[in-house]
Design a protein around this motif. Structure first.
Motif, short mmCIF file in Angstrom:
data_model
loop_
_atom_site.label_atom_id
_atom_site.label_comp_id
_atom_site.label_asym_id
_atom_site.label_seq_id
_atom_site.Cartn_x
_atom_site.Cartn_y
_atom_site.Cartn_z
N ILE A 226 -6.51 8.16 1.36
CA ILE A 226 -7.00 6.79 1.18
C ILE A 226 -5.94 5.78 1.58
CG2 ILE A 226 -7.69 5.07 -0.54
CD1 ILE A 226 -9.01 7.35 -2.08
N PHE B 26 -11.46 6.29 3.60
CA PHE B 26 -11.65 5.80 2.24
C PHE B 26 -12.77 6.56 1.54
CE2 PHE B 26 -14.01 2.93 -0.61
CZ PHE B 26 -13.05 2.72 -1.58
N TYR B 27 -13.90 6.71 2.21
CA TYR B 27 -15.05 7.38 1.61
C TYR B 27 -14.78 8.88 1.38
CZ TYR B 27 -17.42 3.07 2.90
OH TYR B 27 -17.78 1.76 3.02
N CYS C 84 -12.29 9.12 -1.53
CA CYS C 84 -12.95 8.88 -2.82
C CYS C 84 -13.68 10.13 -3.30
CB CYS C 84 -13.93 7.72 -2.70
SG CYS C 84 -13.17 6.09 -2.61
N THR D 265 -7.67 -0.29 -3.10
CA THR D 265 -8.33 -0.48 -1.81
C THR D 265 -9.55 -1.38 -1.96
OG1 THR D 265 -7.62 1.73 -1.13
CG2 THR D 265 -9.35 0.70 0.16
N TYR E 42 0.83 -1.21 0.00
CA TYR E 42 0.00 0.00 0.00
C TYR E 42 0.86 1.26 0.00
CZ TYR E 42 0.72 0.88 5.03
OH TYR E 42 1.27 1.15 6.25
N PRO F 122 -13.54 -0.93 4.87
CA PRO F 122 -13.12 0.45 4.59
C PRO F 122 -13.32 1.35 5.80
CG PRO F 122 -15.24 0.00 3.60
CD PRO F 122 -14.75 -1.30 4.14
N SER F 123 -12.42 2.31 5.93
CA SER F 123 -12.54 3.29 7.01
C SER F 123 -13.20 4.55 6.46
CB SER F 123 -11.16 3.64 7.57
OG SER F 123 -10.42 4.39 6.61
N ILE G 76 -7.95 3.96 -5.12
CA ILE G 76 -9.34 3.58 -4.87
C ILE G 76 -9.56 2.14 -5.34
CG2 ILE G 76 -11.75 4.04 -5.44
CD1 ILE G 76 -11.06 6.97 -5.71
N GLU H 299 -4.26 7.01 5.57
CA GLU H 299 -5.13 7.42 6.68
C GLU H 299 -4.35 8.34 7.63
OE1 GLU H 299 -6.85 3.99 8.52
OE2 GLU H 299 -7.93 3.41 6.71
#
Length: 311
Positions: A142, A288-289, A292, A273, A99, A284-285, A270, A145
């Motif tokens: 993303i 992530f949202y 995105c 992930t 990652y 997803p945390s 994205i 974090e």
């Protein structure tokens, strides 16, 4: 015109999705092979598969024209971008977390946009600059974090440095390819050359450059001892994640400004992930949202242009 733009973005999105699988695939076989073999076989298999397709179309004249006319371009792109750049990237990926490697290589829109502005004179605008920075911020959110200390941990530091240098060199291949394809639009003779031709030549030329590395201690014996599942993943990396993805990437980016098209790369984390959710059953945390949403906003901002005072 709208259809062409749609197809360009579609080609780019498919290419980036395939690229998003690279780090996962490489990590899955790193105990059974070596970074040198992964890099060599990726581009050799990718180049051969595209060459077979090009020959089947009976349009190999453009390939010969490129080889004879632009040796400086494809040799520089092959040596620095693919041989050195991707070999360093492969070594770096094996020495750090996948990652983290994905986060670093996904920053290449900043590098390519800078290259194009400095050396190609591509126009700069507030929207474009702000969108690039915003997209980079969303990508970092993303992937990390905001746990930036992971990048500086000693067990990851050398790998991250190698991935960064490899990415910077790899961008040379993308920029040279973009410039060459732009020339193809302006000159009827050069117009015979396509992204397919450029990828075939650079892939196979880089494979030739990498042949001496195969004589490093243990490399050839490792090649002979690959298991069938390792070969399947190497074939996937060569045909799909390299051959087809590069072809689609250059086909898409040839129809737009590099600093616009290249920012689709911000979608890579994205996709990566989402794949990790599916493969490793991770959750997803909130980052992530939010990331995105930022990525999508950045792409909209970058794509926005004023024409005759109207949006």
């Amino acid at each position: 015109m709208a259809r062409k733009i749609f197809l360009s973005y579609l080609y780019l999105i498919i290419a980036i999705f395939l690229w998003a699988t690279i780090e996962i695939a490489m990590k899955s076989i790193q105990d059974n092979t070596s970074p040198i073999l992964i890099n060599f076989l990726r581009f050799f298999i990718g180049g051969i598969s595209l060459l077979v397709y090009r020959i089947s179309t009976r349009k190999s004249q453009s390939l010969i024209y490129l080889i004879k006319t632009f040796p400086k371009s494809y040799i520089i792109a092959s040596f620095f971008g693919l041989t050195l750049g991707m070999t360093l990237f492969a070594y770096g990926t094996s020495m750090t977390e996948s990652y983290l490697a994905a986060a670093i290589i996904s920053s290449n829109p900043l590098m390519i946009s800078t290259y194009m502005i400095l050396f190609k004179g591509e126009k700069r605008s507030l929207n474009k600059i702000f969108g690039i920075i915003l997209g980079f911020f969303g990508m970092i959110m993303i992937i990390t974090e905001f746990k930036f200390k992971d990048f500086l941990q000693m067990e990851n530091l050398l790998g991250n440095i190698l991935v960064f240098i490899g990415t910077a060199l790899w961008c040379i291949d993308l920029v040279i390819g973009k410039i060459l394809l732009e020339k193809a639009k302006e000159n009827e003779e050069i117009a015979k050359v396509t992204s397919l031709d450029f990828n075939i030549v650079t892939f196979l030329t880089s494979s030739i450059f990498m042949i001496p590395f195969l004589f490093f201690p243990g490399e050839f014996s490792t090649l002979l001892n690959h298991t069938w599942d390792t070969w399947l993943i190497l074939l996937y990396l060569g045909i799909f994640a390299t051959g087809i993805s590069y072809f689609l990437f250059f086909k898409g980016i040839s129809k737009m400004e590099a600093s616009k098209g290249i920012n689709i790369v911000y979608l890579k984390p994205i996709f990566a992930t989402i794949l990790s959710f599916i493969i490793f059953d991770t959750n997803p945390s909130i980052f992530f949202y939010i990331g995105c949403a930022i990525e999508i906003l950045a792409l909209i901002i970058i794509s926005y242009e004023k024409i005759d005072g109207k949006s």
